[in-house]
Design a protein around this motif. Structure first.
Motif, PDB file in Angstrom:
ATOM      1  N   ALA A 267     -67.241  37.565 -25.016  1.00 32.78           N
ATOM      2  CA  ALA A 267     -67.760  38.773 -24.820  1.00 32.78           C
ATOM      3  C   ALA A 267     -69.035  38.941 -25.300  1.00 32.78           C
ATOM      4  N   LYS A 268     -69.274  38.095 -26.574  1.00 36.05           N
ATOM      5  CA  LYS A 268     -70.655  38.143 -27.136  1.00 36.05           C
ATOM      6  C   LYS A 268     -71.525  37.245 -26.242  1.00 36.05           C
ATOM      7  N   GLN A 269     -71.120  36.047 -25.681  1.00 39.51           N
ATOM      8  CA  GLN A 269     -71.877  35.247 -24.665  1.00 39.51           C
ATOM      9  C   GLN A 269     -72.291  36.262 -23.448  1.00 39.51           C
TER      10      GLN A 269
ATOM     11  N   LYS B 122     -76.414  37.044 -22.534  1.00 42.25           N
ATOM     12  CA  LYS B 122     -76.907  36.716 -21.213  1.00 42.25           C
ATOM     13  C   LYS B 122     -77.193  37.870 -20.521  1.00 42.25           C
ATOM     14  N   VAL B 123     -76.425  38.692 -20.340  1.00 42.44           N
ATOM     15  CA  VAL B 123     -76.612  39.816 -19.295  1.00 42.44           C
ATOM     16  C   VAL B 123     -77.470  40.974 -19.823  1.00 42.44           C
ATOM     17  N   ALA B 124     -77.478  41.090 -21.101  1.00 42.09           N
ATOM     18  CA  ALA B 124     -78.083  42.235 -21.746  1.00 42.09           C
ATOM     19  C   ALA B 124     -79.625  41.610 -22.157  1.00 42.09           C
ATOM     20  N   ASP B 125     -79.864  40.405 -22.364  1.00 47.19           N
ATOM     21  CA  ASP B 125     -80.629  39.661 -23.095  1.00 47.19           C
ATOM     22  C   ASP B 125     -80.835  40.007 -24.497  1.00 47.19           C
ATOM     23  N   GLY B 126     -79.573  40.036 -25.071  1.00 47.25           N
ATOM     24  CA  GLY B 126     -79.427  40.471 -26.321  1.00 47.25           C
ATOM     25  C   GLY B 126     -79.828  39.480 -27.540  1.00 47.25           C
ATOM     26  N   LYS B 127     -79.625  39.871 -28.657  1.00 46.53           N
ATOM     27  CA  LYS B 127     -79.774  38.935 -29.719  1.00 46.53           C
ATOM     28  C   LYS B 127     -78.714  38.874 -30.711  1.00 46.53           C
ATOM     29  N   ASP B 128     -78.051  37.832 -31.157  1.00 46.34           N
ATOM     30  CA  ASP B 128     -77.196  37.656 -32.146  1.00 46.34           C
ATOM     31  C   ASP B 128     -77.715  37.453 -33.700  1.00 46.34           C
ATOM     32  N   LEU B 129     -77.310  38.539 -34.289  1.00 48.50           N
ATOM     33  CA  LEU B 129     -77.907  38.388 -35.750  1.00 48.50           C
ATOM     34  C   LEU B 129     -77.129  37.821 -36.905  1.00 48.50           C
TER      35      LEU B 129
END
Length: 334
Positions: free
Chosen positions: A117-119, A123-130
């Motif tokens: 789900a993180k990946q 990708k979809v939300a243009d999010g950032k993994d902290l």
């Protein structure tokens, strides 16, 4: 068809929840989670032929940082019926959720997703993994833990626990006192110390009441941490017994001075107070709490929870794990 929640969807949502996660959720717990937030909740539904096959939601929360107020969205229960997977439904509901966040003025969307789900979120939300949030463990009764793993060791459980008890901190300047109806004390403590913390969910008395005291299925114990009769912090504890009989106390929340020495002393008081075999607690790396946990005899056991965000502010001010104050109270599953 993708649409927003409509009254009556909760029955289908709970059916999907049980099918995806293998756990039953009562209507009362669903209502607590999605209908009692003062700031509200937004639910995205994917419906086909009258069946709810996809679901994504975020809970709106007020956050504080140095007196500045922001609106957070906590992404929760993103799920797709296993029989409908592989058709891009997950990406569609996440995309719609991001649209709703923008429409509702969410400053930051955050969550603790599983790896797959993180990946998709990144990708979809243009999010950032902290990064992942560390979890600490303190063992009060090693005999109980060993006996649960190896039955033959039950004979030495009691003497081993008794011998180990000498290493448990015996002295601290704090005492625990049940909060009861003294919510105004918690409100005072929050106002006194909140500027010492990086970005965090606002811990008003209303937050404590709704998040912990009004929970329909989980029991939490809320205590003030006092010195000489004066409250200098509070903690929220949750006790559970595993299938093997081992008892755990989770320090779901701990709030007071953001000072390493004081937090260590408070943790020692909690450790001495609880009757559990072991305790666990979260801490952001290199924070005063992280260092205090080590001083109080806890050890970093693992880092199980990935923390991801979608920052709509465009400032880049919240893009490091150190920019946040996180505890297990920030996850609805605790």
């Amino acid at each position: 068809m993708i649409r927003l929640y409509q009254a009556g969807d909760e029955l289908g949502i709970n059916e999907l929840y049980e099918k995806v996660f293998g756990k039953k959720r009562s209507l009362a717990e669903w209502q607590w989670k999605f209908e009692t937030f003062p700031e509200g909740a937004t639910i995205v539904i994917f419906e086909e032929d009258g069946h709810i096959n996809g679901h994504a939601a975020f809970l709106k929360l007020t956050a504080r940082q140095q007196g500045q107020e922001l609106v957070l969205g906590e992404r929760v229960d993103i799920m797709v019926d296993p029989e409908a997977q592989g058709r891009g439904i997950y990406k569609q509901i996440v995309s719609r959720m991001i649209q709703e966040c923008k429409a509702e003025g969410i400053d930051i969307l955050y969550g603790f997703p599983a790896e797959t789900a993180k990946q998709v979120f990144l990708k979809v939300a243009d999010g950032k993994d902290l990064g992942n949030v560390p979890r600490f463990l303190a063992v009060n009764k090693p005999g109980a833990l060993l006996a649960a793993k190896v039955g033959k060791l039950q004979a030495i459980q009691s003497p081993l626990d008794k011998a180990f008890s000498v290493s448990i901190p015996k002295k601290s300047t704090h005492q625990l006192r049940e909060l009861g109806d003294r919510l105004s004390v918690a409100e005072m403590l929050y106002g006194r110390f909140e500027k010492q913390y990086p970005l965090h969910t606002k811990r008003s008395s209303g937050y404590l009441q709704r998040r912990f005291l009004d929970h329909p299925t989980k029991e939490y114990q809320v205590y003030t941490l006092e010195q000489n009769g004066y409250a200098e912090g509070y903690c929220v504890l949750h006790d559970e017994t595993k299938a093997n009989g081992v008892t755990f106390t989770t320090i779901v929340d701990l709030f007071g001075p953001n000072d390493e020495a004081i937090i260590a002393d408070q943790l020692k008081a909690i450790r001495r107070f609880t009757k559990a075999d072991a305790l666990n607690c979260w801490a952001v790396p290199d924070s005063p709490r992280y260092r205090a946990l080590k001083k109080a005899g806890f050890f970093h056991i693992n880092s199980p929870m990935p923390f991801v965000i979608k920052d709509f502010t465009g400032t880049g001010s919240y893009d490091e794990l150190a920019d946040w104050h996180l505890s297990q109270s920030d996850v609805d599953s605790y």
